[in-house]
Design a protein around this motif. Sequence first.
Motif, short mmCIF file in Angstrom:
data_model
loop_
_atom_site.label_atom_id
_atom_site.label_comp_id
_atom_site.label_asym_id
_atom_site.label_seq_id
_atom_site.Cartn_x
_atom_site.Cartn_y
_atom_site.Cartn_z
N TRP A 152 -32.14 -9.51 -45.60
CA TRP A 152 -33.09 -8.44 -45.87
C TRP A 152 -33.45 -7.70 -44.58
O TRP A 152 -33.49 -6.47 -44.55
CB TRP A 152 -34.37 -8.98 -46.54
CG TRP A 152 -35.28 -7.87 -46.93
CD1 TRP A 152 -35.28 -7.21 -48.12
CD2 TRP A 152 -36.26 -7.22 -46.11
NE1 TRP A 152 -36.22 -6.20 -48.10
CE2 TRP A 152 -36.83 -6.19 -46.87
CE3 TRP A 152 -36.71 -7.42 -44.81
CZ2 TRP A 152 -37.83 -5.36 -46.37
CZ3 TRP A 152 -37.71 -6.58 -44.31
CH2 TRP A 152 -38.26 -5.57 -45.09
N SER A 158 -31.72 -7.46 -41.78
CA SER A 158 -30.57 -6.66 -41.34
C SER A 158 -30.45 -5.37 -42.14
O SER A 158 -30.19 -4.30 -41.57
CB SER A 158 -29.28 -7.47 -41.47
OG SER A 158 -29.28 -8.56 -40.59
N ALA A 159 -30.65 -5.47 -43.44
CA ALA A 159 -30.56 -4.29 -44.30
C ALA A 159 -31.67 -3.29 -43.98
O ALA A 159 -31.44 -2.08 -43.95
CB ALA A 159 -30.62 -4.70 -45.77
N GLU A 160 -32.89 -3.79 -43.73
CA GLU A 160 -34.01 -2.89 -43.41
C GLU A 160 -33.77 -2.19 -42.07
O GLU A 160 -34.01 -0.98 -41.94
CB GLU A 160 -35.33 -3.66 -43.39
CG GLU A 160 -36.54 -2.80 -43.17
CD GLU A 160 -36.88 -1.87 -44.32
OE1 GLU A 160 -37.87 -1.14 -44.20
OE2 GLU A 160 -36.15 -1.84 -45.34
N LEU A 161 -33.28 -2.92 -41.08
CA LEU A 161 -32.98 -2.30 -39.79
C LEU A 161 -31.88 -1.25 -39.92
O LEU A 161 -31.95 -0.19 -39.32
CB LEU A 161 -32.61 -3.37 -38.76
CG LEU A 161 -33.75 -4.28 -38.31
CD1 LEU A 161 -33.22 -5.42 -37.45
CD2 LEU A 161 -34.83 -3.50 -37.58
N ARG A 162 -30.90 -1.53 -40.75
CA ARG A 162 -29.82 -0.57 -40.99
C ARG A 162 -30.33 0.66 -41.71
O ARG A 162 -29.97 1.79 -41.38
CB ARG A 162 -28.70 -1.24 -41.78
CG ARG A 162 -27.61 -0.30 -42.17
CD ARG A 162 -26.92 0.25 -40.96
NE ARG A 162 -25.59 -0.28 -40.98
CZ ARG A 162 -24.77 -0.18 -39.99
NH1 ARG A 162 -25.14 0.42 -38.88
NH2 ARG A 162 -23.58 -0.66 -40.06
N ARG A 163 -31.22 0.45 -42.70
CA ARG A 163 -31.81 1.58 -43.44
C ARG A 163 -32.58 2.49 -42.49
O ARG A 163 -32.46 3.72 -42.54
CB ARG A 163 -32.74 1.04 -44.54
CG ARG A 163 -33.33 2.11 -45.44
CD ARG A 163 -34.17 1.47 -46.53
NE ARG A 163 -35.46 1.04 -46.03
CZ ARG A 163 -36.54 1.82 -45.95
NH1 ARG A 163 -36.47 3.10 -46.30
NH2 ARG A 163 -37.68 1.34 -45.51
N GLU A 205 -32.09 2.78 -39.29
CA GLU A 205 -31.11 3.43 -38.41
C GLU A 205 -30.52 4.67 -39.08
O GLU A 205 -30.36 5.71 -38.44
CB GLU A 205 -30.00 2.43 -38.08
CG GLU A 205 -28.96 2.94 -37.12
CD GLU A 205 -27.91 1.89 -36.83
OE1 GLU A 205 -26.71 2.24 -36.88
OE2 GLU A 205 -28.27 0.72 -36.58
N THR A 206 -30.21 4.57 -40.38
CA THR A 206 -29.62 5.71 -41.07
C THR A 206 -30.62 6.86 -41.23
O THR A 206 -30.22 7.99 -41.43
CB THR A 206 -29.08 5.32 -42.47
OG1 THR A 206 -30.16 4.89 -43.29
CG2 THR A 206 -28.02 4.25 -42.36
N GLN A 207 -31.92 6.55 -41.14
CA GLN A 207 -32.96 7.58 -41.22
C GLN A 207 -33.39 8.05 -39.83
O GLN A 207 -34.34 8.82 -39.71
CB GLN A 207 -34.17 7.04 -41.99
CG GLN A 207 -33.87 6.74 -43.43
CD GLN A 207 -35.07 6.14 -44.15
OE1 GLN A 207 -36.17 6.08 -43.62
NE2 GLN A 207 -34.84 5.70 -45.36
#
Length: 106
Positions: free
Chosen positions: A8, A10-15, A17-19
Amino acid sequence: VRLKTNIWVSAELRRLETQFIPAVLLHRGDEDRGLVMIKQYVHGEGARVYSQTRDIDDNLIWHEPLGEGFIEERKADEYIARQRSFDEDLWVIEVEDHKGQYKLER
């Protein structure tokens, strides 16, 4: 089936990053079941703290333990430090939200 905390986070940090919202992992907790705390800092406004907890049915929920709205960053940092001293498994993410765009997906 529960999603492991490390996945979770990792996914939040990636989200973020994409924003194009800068974020950093300040503390890594238990890979599987650690709870997450997020500090959102908005320049000129202050900080907000979001914390995971479990409800009576053992479901993860989010709340703002220091109240809704912005507080002094120092107070947020002190609160997070106290919580980390109680819970070694706690994950901590800091979001540097220059435009106040961060929305926690609950």
